[in-house]
Design an enzyme around this catalytic site. Structure first.
Site, PDB file in Angstrom:
ATOM      1  N   VAL A  78       0.846  -1.125   0.198  1.00 11.98           N
ATOM      2  CA  VAL A  78      -0.095   0.261  -0.004  1.00 11.98           C
ATOM      3  C   VAL A  78       1.015   1.260   0.126  1.00 11.98           C
ATOM      4  O   VAL A  78       0.733   2.003  -0.904  1.00 11.98           O
ATOM      5  CB  VAL A  78      -0.862   0.069   1.224  1.00 11.98           C
ATOM      6  CG1 VAL A  78      -1.685   1.368   1.279  1.00 11.98           C
ATOM      7  CG2 VAL A  78      -1.824  -1.189   1.240  1.00 11.98           C
ATOM      8  N   THR A 124      -2.106  -4.262   9.651  1.00 10.17           N
ATOM      9  CA  THR A 124      -3.040  -4.221  10.595  1.00 10.17           C
ATOM     10  C   THR A 124      -3.541  -5.831  10.888  1.00 10.17           C
ATOM     11  O   THR A 124      -4.707  -6.090  10.386  1.00 10.17           O
ATOM     12  CB  THR A 124      -3.980  -3.347  10.955  1.00 10.17           C
ATOM     13  OG1 THR A 124      -4.770  -3.188   9.784  1.00 10.17           O
ATOM     14  CG2 THR A 124      -3.496  -1.935  11.351  1.00 10.17           C
ATOM     15  N   CYS A 171      -7.171  -7.998   3.944  1.00  7.44           N
ATOM     16  CA  CYS A 171      -8.373  -6.973   3.979  1.00  7.44           C
ATOM     17  C   CYS A 171      -9.563  -7.912   4.269  1.00  7.44           C
ATOM     18  O   CYS A 171     -10.255  -7.759   5.501  1.00  7.44           O
ATOM     19  CB  CYS A 171      -8.401  -6.131   2.765  1.00  7.44           C
ATOM     20  SG  CYS A 171      -7.122  -5.011   2.537  1.00  7.44           S
TER      21      CYS A 171
END
Length: 437
Positions: free
Chosen positions: A22, A90, A265
């Site tokens: 990202v 995360t 995700c």
């Protein structure tokens, strides 16, 4: 002159904290217009960028060689920038709860190098409240500065889709948020430098955080529905994809397909949302049900591998099985949170140690994450069953003749086509026992 104007005049820099799938593309995109400092604690990764290599395969080696991003592993250099974008993973723990250690660590590092007048925008996927309740206090403690007075904070959820060359940062509407009207305006203007599709100004940071987790939770639930349909239709001996093609002729039918759900995700974000919901006293029903279905797909696939081996009159224990494709999705080298590993572990429960090949995967990452070694496709021979788990472009063109070389000559050949890439008739007419989701 506000910060946006100073950035445009190259009087101030933008920093990217985290240079993965990202952060790196964001850095490269901004560097076409303004001065960018790209920071990552992983010096080995930074060195690859400095040499002109793109280990993520997101923008390519040539783009890395041509970019003006100032790559560094020296955290103290973050003091040179005034607009910071934090884009670190995360993940979740083995117990399926949010693992905020990477974002906490990155925030601490940034706080230690934060200067007055700075803006900090978090892009990492989090549950509503993390930015304001966890990240801002860390920034204040480490910097000795006061949020809203000495620095401003916002949140803009990443929407980059690894391996997707069509939907990029520039052509996806960017959700932005800020802690006040001033920060919202500046953050929106900075992102508009690169986001041609425009920005959507969320009413609050928590709204933007929530928008991100429900985007992927919605996809997860829809894929879970497809996976459940696949299991039902398999019992009825009905081709799931044929059913979906027929249903898809209706204008408002949502075109999802069954499959393994991994990555950082879709397979992760729902747990962030349900974790926060449980803190608020609500136990999710639909979201967690979808997660259970998707998390069990590796087991379901292997159960069918075993059935097909028995049908082919081949011994199960110590059967020779190959897995073709290991990444979490097609055409990306990323193996983190790939659910193909569930297939590996389930096969091991039956006494089968599979050979694994992947034409695209980061073999070094797979070794570090899972302790696995890949083999070359040419080294796969005399198999009892082959599982094609990922639809890399390299595998879409494989023919019956190509697969023939992978098996022992005698008896029926078991082919498990997880992504439904091939024509059933082609294989069944060539002495294959073919199964797909």
């Amino acid at each position: 002159m506000d910060l946006y104007e100073k950035i445009m005049n190259r009087q101030e820099k933008i920093s990217l904290v985290g240079l993965g799938y990202v952060g790196m593309p964001i850095a490269v995109s901004f560097a076409k217009h303004v001065d960018v400092l790209g920071y990552d604690y992983n010096a080995e990764k930074v060195d690859l960028y400095l040499q002109g290599f793109d280990p993520t395969n997101e923008v390519g080696d040539e783009a890395i060689k041509a970019t003006s991003v100032d790559f560094t592993a020296d955290a103290s250099r973050l003091k040179e920038a005034k607009f910071h974008i934090v884009a670190v993973p995360t993940p979740i723990t083995e117990d399926k709860v949010p693992d905020l250690r990477p974002v906490r660590s990155a925030t601490k590092t940034l706080g230690q190098n934060l200067t007055k007048g700075s803006y900090v925008v978090f892009e990492s996927t989090v549950y509503p409240g993390v930015t304001e309740e966890i990240c801002i206090p860390i920034l204040e403690e480490e910097s000795g500065l006061k949020a809203g007075v000495d620095f401003k904070v916002g949140y803009s959820p990443e929407r980059i889709n690894p391996g997707d060359k069509e939907h990029r940062l520039e052509n996806i509407v960017k959700v932005v948020s800020g802690m006040d009207e001033e920060s919202l305006d500046v953050i929106a203007k900075v992102y508009e430098i690169v986001v041609e599709a425009g920005v959507h100004k969320a009413e609050s940071i928590k709204v933007a955080e929530a928008a991100k987790v429900i985007e992927n939770s919605q996809r997860d639930i829809n894929i879970a529905f497809m996976n459940e349909l696949a299991m039902i239709f398999n019992k009825m001996d009905i081709d799931t994809n044929a059913v979906l093609r027929a249903a898809g002729t209706k204008w408002n039918f949502l075109k999802f397909t069954p499959g393994l759900v991994g990555g950082h995700c879709i397979g992760v974000d729902p747990y962030y949302l349900t974790y926060k919901a449980e803190q608020e006293g609500y136990h999710s029903q639909i979201i967690l049900s979808g997660r259970r279905i998707n998390d069990d797909m590796g087991k379901y696939i292997v159960e069918n591998v075993i059935k097909k081996l028995i049908e082919a009159d081949r011994p199960v224990k110590h059967a020779k099985v190959a897995i073709v494709g290991f990444t979490f999705k097609e055409n990306t080298p990323d193996t983190r949170n790939t659910r193909v590993i569930d297939i590996v572990h389930e096969l091991e429960e039956y006494g089968i140690t599979p050979l694994i090949t992947d034409a695209v995967a980061d073999a070094k990452e797979a070794k570090h994450e899972y302790g696995l070694d890949f083999v070359a496709m040419d080294d796969i021979r005399d198999m009892d069953a082959v599982i094609v788990a990922v639809s890399h472009d390299e595998y879409k063109t494989l023919t019956v003749e190509d697969f023939d070389t992978l098996y022992a000559d005698n008896g029926p050949k078991v082919l498990i086509d997880v992504k439904s890439m091939y024509e059933r008739a082609d294989f069944e007419n060539s002495n294959y026992i073919y199964w797909k989701l």
